[in-house]
Scaffold this motif. Structure first.
Motif, mmCIF file in Angstrom:
data_model
loop_
_atom_site.group_PDB
_atom_site.id
_atom_site.type_symbol
_atom_site.label_atom_id
_atom_site.label_comp_id
_atom_site.label_asym_id
_atom_site.label_seq_id
_atom_site.Cartn_x
_atom_site.Cartn_y
_atom_site.Cartn_z
ATOM 1 N N SER A 114 45.559 61.785 33.295
ATOM 2 C CA SER A 114 45.764 60.484 32.667
ATOM 3 C C SER A 114 45.344 59.376 33.634
ATOM 4 C CB SER A 114 47.234 60.315 32.294
ATOM 5 O OG SER A 114 47.470 59.037 31.766
ATOM 6 N N GLU A 115 44.718 58.344 33.090
ATOM 7 C CA GLU A 115 44.289 57.199 33.894
ATOM 8 C C GLU A 115 44.522 55.919 33.101
ATOM 9 O OE1 GLU A 115 40.306 55.412 36.176
ATOM 10 O OE2 GLU A 115 40.118 57.021 34.697
ATOM 11 N N ILE A 116 45.041 54.911 33.774
ATOM 12 C CA ILE A 116 45.271 53.613 33.141
ATOM 13 C C ILE A 116 44.198 52.640 33.600
ATOM 14 C CG2 ILE A 116 46.814 51.617 33.039
ATOM 15 C CD1 ILE A 116 49.158 53.593 33.212
ATOM 16 N N GLY A 117 43.571 51.997 32.628
ATOM 17 C CA GLY A 117 42.594 50.953 32.895
ATOM 18 C C GLY A 117 42.804 49.823 31.906
ATOM 19 N N GLN A 175 38.520 48.279 39.570
ATOM 20 C CA GLN A 175 37.344 47.497 39.189
ATOM 21 C C GLN A 175 37.707 46.103 38.679
ATOM 22 O OE1 GLN A 175 35.742 50.130 36.178
ATOM 23 N NE2 GLN A 175 34.313 51.107 37.624
ATOM 24 N N VAL A 176 38.993 45.845 38.490
ATOM 25 C CA VAL A 176 39.408 44.580 37.874
ATOM 26 C C VAL A 176 38.956 43.386 38.700
ATOM 27 C CG1 VAL A 176 41.403 43.139 37.312
ATOM 28 C CG2 VAL A 176 41.324 45.520 36.528
ATOM 29 N N LEU A 177 39.200 43.406 39.997
ATOM 30 C CA LEU A 177 38.824 42.248 40.812
ATOM 31 C C LEU A 177 37.321 41.996 40.826
ATOM 32 C CD1 LEU A 177 41.813 42.227 41.625
ATOM 33 C CD2 LEU A 177 41.093 41.706 43.950
ATOM 34 N N PRO A 178 36.477 43.002 41.092
ATOM 35 C CA PRO A 178 35.036 42.719 41.045
ATOM 36 C C PRO A 178 34.537 42.309 39.666
ATOM 37 C CG PRO A 178 35.438 45.071 41.437
ATOM 38 C CD PRO A 178 36.734 44.362 41.616
ATOM 39 N N VAL A 179 35.135 42.855 38.606
ATOM 40 C CA VAL A 179 34.723 42.458 37.256
ATOM 41 C C VAL A 179 35.103 41.007 36.988
ATOM 42 C CG1 VAL A 179 35.260 42.801 34.805
ATOM 43 C CG2 VAL A 179 34.634 44.757 36.228
ATOM 44 N N VAL A 180 36.329 40.632 37.328
ATOM 45 C CA VAL A 180 36.755 39.243 37.119
ATOM 46 C C VAL A 180 35.898 38.294 37.950
ATOM 47 C CG1 VAL A 180 38.621 37.602 37.541
ATOM 48 C CG2 VAL A 180 39.114 39.792 36.434
ATOM 49 N N LEU A 239 26.657 41.178 33.119
ATOM 50 C CA LEU A 239 27.802 41.409 34.002
ATOM 51 C C LEU A 239 27.567 42.632 34.888
ATOM 52 C CD1 LEU A 239 30.718 40.967 34.968
ATOM 53 C CD2 LEU A 239 31.490 42.266 32.960
ATOM 54 N N GLU A 240 27.118 43.746 34.301
ATOM 55 C CA GLU A 240 26.901 44.965 35.084
ATOM 56 C C GLU A 240 25.785 44.784 36.102
ATOM 57 O OE1 GLU A 240 28.524 48.226 31.815
ATOM 58 O OE2 GLU A 240 26.361 47.852 31.988
ATOM 59 N N ARG A 241 24.799 43.994 35.749
ATOM 60 C CA ARG A 241 23.739 43.696 36.718
ATOM 61 C C ARG A 241 24.308 42.926 37.914
ATOM 62 N NH1 ARG A 241 20.539 40.655 33.616
ATOM 63 N NH2 ARG A 241 19.483 42.494 32.750
ATOM 64 N N ARG A 242 25.210 42.029 37.632
ATOM 65 C CA ARG A 242 25.781 41.192 38.699
ATOM 66 C C ARG A 242 26.736 41.981 39.589
ATOM 67 N NH1 ARG A 242 26.318 35.720 39.835
ATOM 68 N NH2 ARG A 242 25.007 35.235 38.048
ATOM 69 N N ILE A 243 27.586 42.823 39.012
ATOM 70 C CA ILE A 243 28.584 43.528 39.816
ATOM 71 C C ILE A 243 28.021 44.794 40.452
ATOM 72 C CG2 ILE A 243 30.509 42.595 38.499
ATOM 73 C CD1 ILE A 243 30.710 45.186 36.949
ATOM 74 N N GLY A 244 26.861 45.275 39.974
ATOM 75 C CA GLY A 244 26.201 46.392 40.621
ATOM 76 C C GLY A 244 26.673 47.764 40.199
ATOM 77 N N PHE A 245 27.425 47.855 39.118
ATOM 78 C CA PHE A 245 27.801 49.176 38.605
ATOM 79 C C PHE A 245 28.041 49.087 37.102
ATOM 80 C CE2 PHE A 245 31.705 47.160 40.203
ATOM 81 C CZ PHE A 245 32.562 47.257 39.124
ATOM 82 N N LYS A 246 27.888 50.231 36.437
ATOM 83 C CA LYS A 246 28.115 50.283 34.997
ATOM 84 C C LYS A 246 29.574 50.581 34.712
ATOM 85 C CE LYS A 246 25.327 51.962 31.997
ATOM 86 N NZ LYS A 246 24.968 50.682 31.348
ATOM 87 N N LEU A 247 30.061 49.993 33.661
ATOM 88 C CA LEU A 247 31.432 50.219 33.230
ATOM 89 C C LEU A 247 31.473 51.382 32.241
ATOM 90 C CD1 LEU A 247 32.329 46.480 32.694
ATOM 91 C CD2 LEU A 247 33.227 47.944 34.509
ATOM 92 N N ASP A 248 32.522 52.172 32.308
ATOM 93 C CA ASP A 248 32.689 53.257 31.349
ATOM 94 C C ASP A 248 32.851 52.681 29.946
ATOM 95 O OD1 ASP A 248 32.605 54.942 33.485
ATOM 96 O OD2 ASP A 248 34.724 55.521 33.416
ATOM 97 N N ALA A 249 32.548 53.490 28.954
ATOM 98 C CA ALA A 249 32.701 53.047 27.560
ATOM 99 C C ALA A 249 34.165 52.763 27.248
ATOM 100 C CB ALA A 249 32.162 54.117 26.623
ATOM 101 N N ALA A 250 34.378 51.842 26.341
ATOM 102 C CA ALA A 250 35.740 51.429 25.976
ATOM 103 C C ALA A 250 36.517 52.585 25.360
ATOM 104 C CB ALA A 250 35.686 50.267 25.003
#
Length: 567
Positions: A223-226, A253-258, A298-309
């Motif tokens: 289990s993982e919480i995101g 990932q919350v801080l780099p995404v924000v 956003l993903e271009r700026r933070i340098g990584f892809k986000l997992d699907a919702a």
């Protein structure tokens, strides 16, 4: 010879922001305090003070008493205290009560962003007020202005028996990352962030520029919480419910995404061209962006892809106010929520609430997005006694749906942009409805806003009323225009302007007619939201009027953009 091109409002503000980071101007504020109000230059009065959570107070007449879309200002200030996630200690609330009594003529309001807002502060007292707040680990930086506003979160984070996670540490980390950070002092406009681990989404992620909502997934048996992620929500004169990205944001990932979203907003030059269209939502409303476009950038700026919702479960038809007595996850403890009518709270009430938090609990209090106050970590055997004591000081733990559901903006009492008085009106309205409909027991969000800018959030209310002026017997009087059926969560939707307005004095009668029509015509336990949704604007308008009437337009004035006056 050609005439010089006049500087636009947006160009002026952008020039002033480029010229100075207002957070570096504390020495100037102290100089103004020594030299007096007349020494303050226009760029501080109109712009820079807001970065310190400060702006001038109106003269009590509102917008109609001034010109160019803004009322006259008095030589007094509103001061907004930044309270991330609504987390307060009893000593802090007691100190705010003392400051309110000594420097704010005893006038304080809880806001819809979990702040506490003071009034009547003079320039001579401002440095001392700021220093007293710093001594109790509070500040006002970024509570107004083109910056990141107070970070909102679930007020019962860490104690809620049903929460997915306690997200308040993330809210505090984001606050430390952005508030006062010179990299983010110059955003196109205000920037609002909500982070919650609760299931009822009480800090309204749908109407924030960034709305992060906890979600749980299972990966390879673990289990993982995101968090799910919404972008660009906001109300004002063009309401927009946030666009959901196809993203699962992990905890780390919350801080780099924000930060990435804040940078994307900061660097969006197209949003700096018009003050009226400078919020993040206008990328979607006016510039043709989609959620997918935003995520790619956003993903271009933070340098990584986000997992699907991951699939979410938006809350369905729930109150998000936490009023009443509720069990905590900590065995044997509960929290007690009290409704602060229209958000207005006295120094005596603050002191008493702080004392009660010490006597009955751990000295921890929370402010909410519905202008209310909670005490947490209360032993269950003492909860009823605490509730009685709160009721005795005018902070109702029980109370009618009208008292519990009322929200009001500052109105003409203090706001230079308001059209109508709201705070006293809201108290009178609630008292009238309690007398007219004593047995009414439906959850009801009744929001009063003094102008079209929606600082009272009327677009998300069951009954939202918007301040107007109309002529009666040859004189202009306060009036309200009705918007019905606003909701967030599973059945989200912006309230519908139904074409009915009336003088403020006739509002209780109109609402009584509407609610009696509901009581007489609802079927099978139908709640208000379903009742409103199955009736046309014409039918609802006629319920309000008590007769057949023609629709009237909202008559939204073109004018100045709100200067960040909402909570």
């Amino acid at each position: 010879m050609s005439e010089a091109v006049k500087e636009t409002k947006a160009q002026k503000v952008e020039r002033l922001k480029r010229a100075m980071n207002p957070w570096e101007g504390l020495a100037e504020i102290r100089r103004f305090a020594r030299e007096g109000f007349d020494a303050i230059p226009p760029e501080w009065i109109g712009t820079y003070f807001r970065w310190w959570g400060v702006y001038t107070q109106g003269d009590g007449v509102g917008v109609v008493g001034g010109k160019d879309g803004q009322g006259r200002a008095l030589p007094f200030f509103m001061l907004r205290i930044r309270i991330p996630n609504g987390l307060l200690r009893s000593d802090q609330l007691r100190a705010i009560a003392d400051i309110t009594r000594r420097y704010a003529r005893g006038t304080a309001d809880l806001t819809v962003r979990q702040n506490i807002q003071l009034h009547w502060v003079t320039i001579q007292d401002l440095p001392e007020v700021l220093e007293q707040l710093w001594r109790i680990d509070l500040n006002t930086m970024g509570a107004c202005g083109d910056v990141t506003r107070n970070i909102t979160g679930c007020p019962v984070a860490g104690v809620d028996a049903d929460e997915i996670c306690d997200a308040s540490p993330l809210a505090l980390e984001v606050d430390r990352m952005l508030a006062g950070n010179a990299e983010f002092y110059n955003l196109p406009r205000k920037f609002k962030i909500s982070i919650t681990g609760c299931r009822v989404w009480c800090p309204y992620p749908e109407i924030n520029d960034i709305g992060l909502t906890a979600v749980e997934r299972t990966v390879r048996g673990k289990s993982e919480i995101g968090f799910g992620l919404r972008i660009g929500g906001g109300l004002s004169t063009e309401p927009y419910l946030g666009a959901q990205l196809n993203a699962f944001v992990r905890w780390n990932q919350v801080l780099p995404v924000v930060k990435g979203i804040a940078e994307l907003f900061r660097d969006s030059d197209q949003l700096r061209e018009h003050r009226e269209r400078a919020r993040l939502k206008f990328l979607f409303i006016r510039h043709g962006w989609t959620a997918q476009d935003f995520q790619i950038d956003l993903e271009r700026r933070i340098g990584f892809k986000l997992d699907a919702a991951e699939p979410e479960r938006p809350p369905a038809d729930v109150y998000r106010d936490h009023i009443g007595i509720h069990p905590q996850k900590q065995r044997g403890y509960c929290y007690v929520g009290a409704a602060v009518l229209r958000g207005r709270i006295t120094p005596e009430q603050m002191e008493s609430a702080a004392d009660l938090a010490d006597r009955f609990a751990s000295g921890e209090l929370r402010t909410t997005n519905m202008q209310n106050l909670l005490i947490v970590n209360v032993p269950q055997i003492q909860a009823d006694d605490l509730a009685k004591e709160l009721d005795a000081i005018g902070l109702r733990v029980g109370g009618s749906p009208f008292w519990r559901g009322a929200v009001a903006c500052s109105g003409t009492e203090f706001c230079k942009l308001a059209i109508t008085e709201t705070k006293s009106f809201s108290r009178w309205l609630v008292e009238e409805l309690e007398e007219r409909l004593p047995g009414f027991d439906q959850h009801l969000k009744l929001h009063v806003t003094g102008c079209p800018n929606s600082c009272g959030q009327h677009w998300i209310a069951d009954i939202g009323i918007e301040g107007k002026k109309i002529k009666v017997d040859g004189r202009m009087v306060d009036a309200y225009y009705f918007c019905l059926g606003g909701a967030l969560g599973l059945n989200q939707g912006i309230a519908r302007p139904v074409g009915y307005r009336c003088p403020a004095t006739e509002v209780p009668e109109a609402i009584e007619r509407l609610l009696r029509a509901y009581l007489d015509g609802s079927t099978g336990g139908e709640n208000l939201r379903k009742f409103f949704s199955r009736h046309s604007d014409t039918e609802l308008r006629n319920f309000l009027a008590g007769e057949l009437v023609e629709a009237v337009p909202r008559d939204v004035p073109e004018g100045r953009v709100p200067s960040g006056v909402e909570g």
